[in-house]
Design a protein around this motif. Sequence first.
Motif, PDB file in Angstrom:
ATOM      1  N   UNK A   1       0.853  -1.194   0.000  1.00  0.00           N
ATOM      2  CA  UNK A   1       0.000   0.000   0.000  1.00  0.00           C
ATOM      3  C   UNK A   1       0.889   1.245   0.000  1.00  0.00           C
ATOM      4  N   UNK A   2       0.922   2.021  -1.095  1.00  0.00           N
ATOM      5  CA  UNK A   2       1.708   3.255  -1.090  1.00  0.00           C
ATOM      6  C   UNK A   2       1.126   4.231  -0.073  1.00  0.00           C
ATOM      7  N   UNK A   3       1.955   4.645   0.868  1.00  0.00           N
ATOM      8  CA  UNK A   3       1.474   5.395   2.029  1.00  0.00           C
ATOM      9  C   UNK A   3       2.173   6.746   2.097  1.00  0.00           C
ATOM     10  N   UNK A   4       1.387   7.817   1.983  1.00  0.00           N
ATOM     11  CA  UNK A   4       1.974   9.154   2.070  1.00  0.00           C
ATOM     12  C   UNK A   4       2.307   9.463   3.518  1.00  0.00           C
ATOM     13  N   UNK A   5       3.516   9.936   3.741  1.00  0.00           N
ATOM     14  CA  UNK A   5       3.971  10.227   5.096  1.00  0.00           C
ATOM     15  C   UNK A   5       4.786  11.504   5.112  1.00  0.00           C
ATOM     16  N   UNK A   6       4.632  12.262   6.160  1.00  0.00           N
ATOM     17  CA  UNK A   6       5.485  13.412   6.421  1.00  0.00           C
ATOM     18  C   UNK A   6       6.446  13.014   7.521  1.00  0.00           C
ATOM     19  N   UNK A   7       7.742  13.099   7.224  1.00  0.00           N
ATOM     20  CA  UNK A   7       8.793  12.730   8.163  1.00  0.00           C
ATOM     21  C   UNK A   7       9.532  13.985   8.600  1.00  0.00           C
ATOM     22  N   UNK A   8       9.815  14.083   9.875  1.00  0.00           N
ATOM     23  CA  UNK A   8      10.543  15.237  10.400  1.00  0.00           C
ATOM     24  C   UNK A   8      11.180  14.852  11.727  1.00  0.00           C
TER      25      UNK A   8
ATOM     26  N   UNK B   1      11.403  11.628  16.543  1.00  0.00           N
ATOM     27  CA  UNK B   1      11.328  11.091  15.188  1.00  0.00           C
ATOM     28  C   UNK B   1       9.858  11.082  14.787  1.00  0.00           C
ATOM     29  N   UNK B   2       9.464  11.986  13.902  1.00  0.00           N
ATOM     30  CA  UNK B   2       8.048  12.256  13.646  1.00  0.00           C
ATOM     31  C   UNK B   2       7.564  11.611  12.357  1.00  0.00           C
ATOM     32  N   UNK B   3       6.352  11.059  12.448  1.00  0.00           N
ATOM     33  CA  UNK B   3       5.682  10.461  11.304  1.00  0.00           C
ATOM     34  C   UNK B   3       4.215  10.892  11.349  1.00  0.00           C
ATOM     35  N   UNK B   4       3.763  11.617  10.331  1.00  0.00           N
ATOM     36  CA  UNK B   4       2.333  11.894  10.165  1.00  0.00           C
ATOM     37  C   UNK B   4       1.922  11.232   8.859  1.00  0.00           C
ATOM     38  N   UNK B   5       0.985  10.308   8.913  1.00  0.00           N
ATOM     39  CA  UNK B   5       0.651   9.538   7.717  1.00  0.00           C
ATOM     40  C   UNK B   5      -0.790   9.779   7.282  1.00  0.00           C
ATOM     41  N   UNK B   6      -1.014   9.580   5.980  1.00  0.00           N
ATOM     42  CA  UNK B   6      -2.378   9.400   5.487  1.00  0.00           C
ATOM     43  C   UNK B   6      -2.734   7.940   5.737  1.00  0.00           C
ATOM     44  N   UNK B   7      -3.784   7.701   6.493  1.00  0.00           N
ATOM     45  CA  UNK B   7      -4.162   6.337   6.843  1.00  0.00           C
ATOM     46  C   UNK B   7      -4.726   5.584   5.630  1.00  0.00           C
ATOM     47  N   UNK B   8      -4.927   4.298   5.800  1.00  0.00           N
ATOM     48  CA  UNK B   8      -5.419   3.438   4.725  1.00  0.00           C
ATOM     49  C   UNK B   8      -6.670   4.039   4.081  1.00  0.00           C
ATOM     50  N   UNK B   9      -6.646   4.181   2.737  1.00  0.00           N
ATOM     51  CA  UNK B   9      -7.803   4.683   2.015  1.00  0.00           C
ATOM     52  C   UNK B   9      -8.016   6.177   2.111  1.00  0.00           C
ATOM     53  N   UNK B  10      -7.164   6.875   2.831  1.00  0.00           N
ATOM     54  CA  UNK B  10      -7.336   8.303   3.093  1.00  0.00           C
ATOM     55  C   UNK B  10      -6.251   9.124   2.392  1.00  0.00           C
ATOM     56  N   UNK B  11      -6.552  10.426   2.205  1.00  0.00           N
ATOM     57  CA  UNK B  11      -5.561  11.313   1.625  1.00  0.00           C
ATOM     58  C   UNK B  11      -5.064  10.770   0.306  1.00  0.00           C
ATOM     59  N   UNK B  12      -3.741  10.661   0.180  1.00  0.00           N
ATOM     60  CA  UNK B  12      -3.128  10.152  -1.048  1.00  0.00           C
ATOM     61  C   UNK B  12      -2.534   8.760  -0.858  1.00  0.00           C
ATOM     62  N   UNK B  13      -2.870   8.121   0.246  1.00  0.00           N
ATOM     63  CA  UNK B  13      -2.449   6.739   0.480  1.00  0.00           C
ATOM     64  C   UNK B  13      -3.296   5.794  -0.381  1.00  0.00           C
ATOM     65  N   UNK B  14      -2.758   4.603  -0.651  1.00  0.00           N
ATOM     66  CA  UNK B  14      -3.465   3.627  -1.474  1.00  0.00           C
ATOM     67  C   UNK B  14      -4.821   3.252  -0.920  1.00  0.00           C
TER      68      UNK B  14
END
Length: 284
Positions: free
Chosen positions: A22-29, A61-74
């Motif tokens: 599942x391609x998962x959009x994430x913001x890393x910082x 170590x920060x991770x903000x993700x688009x969850x499954x089916x949401x945003x631009x995630x698969x």
Amino acid sequence: MSIWTEISPTPFRVEYVDAAGVPTRTLRAGDPNAESVLFLHGTSGHLEAFARNITAHAAYDLHAIDMLGHGYTGKPDRPYEIADYLGHLLDYMDAVGVGSAHIVGESLGGWVGARAAVDHPERVRSLQLLCSGGTVANPEVMDRIRTSTKQAVASDDIDLTRRRLRLLMADDASATEELVEVRHAIYHAPEFVAGVDNLLSLQDMERRQRNLLRPEHLSRITQPTLVVWGRQNPFGEVPEAVALHRGIPGSRLELFEECGHWPQHEQAERYNALSLEFIGAAAG
């Protein structure tokens, strides 16, 4: 101030991670050598919900993700239940090498985070439940979520997206026009339109009932837990927060005045200070 200028004092990157296909959009910082903090948004949301929290938490170590089916995630074509969201979360953590994390979950994200704490306690260092869902099945609230989302997705009228976002906030001004435009673009991506019923599946009463967090589940949460609730939360009144707090041994409850469903955004300064104190204590 723009979302991205709010984040820009902290080096960050937005990328796609393969989470078990599942391609998962994430913001890393933040600091990759520090303990991990993972931000999970609510139903029909996206990682920009945490734009006002990234810089404040940059020591981690920060991770903000688009969850499954949401945003631009698969968007696999099936109705999503909590086990699906949880499986995706764990797949993401495995893919980026995060063994355990401090989980910050807003609404649906809190529901998933709490389930992770119950079923996979070794993966959750601490838990924040921000106006968390998952403990009640209120037909009126469920219909409000389903109807407002589907109306905004079905029509190109950006005002319907604006109304959907304002529904979350105690003050309409908190639903900035930039957030409206971000959400409108997501809502009208062809893949999102095609899959909207899948991410609204927990608004079906039968499906929701079998996914609820029951008292016996809450009593098994042993991680440090912070419950944050807005007194003007349109999707759950204060007694729901109190019951959640009482059901989780040793948890802490903070009520925000003049606040709706997004305390981390609507009252970011207060929330950030509270969160950093809490995570710092949990991290020892």
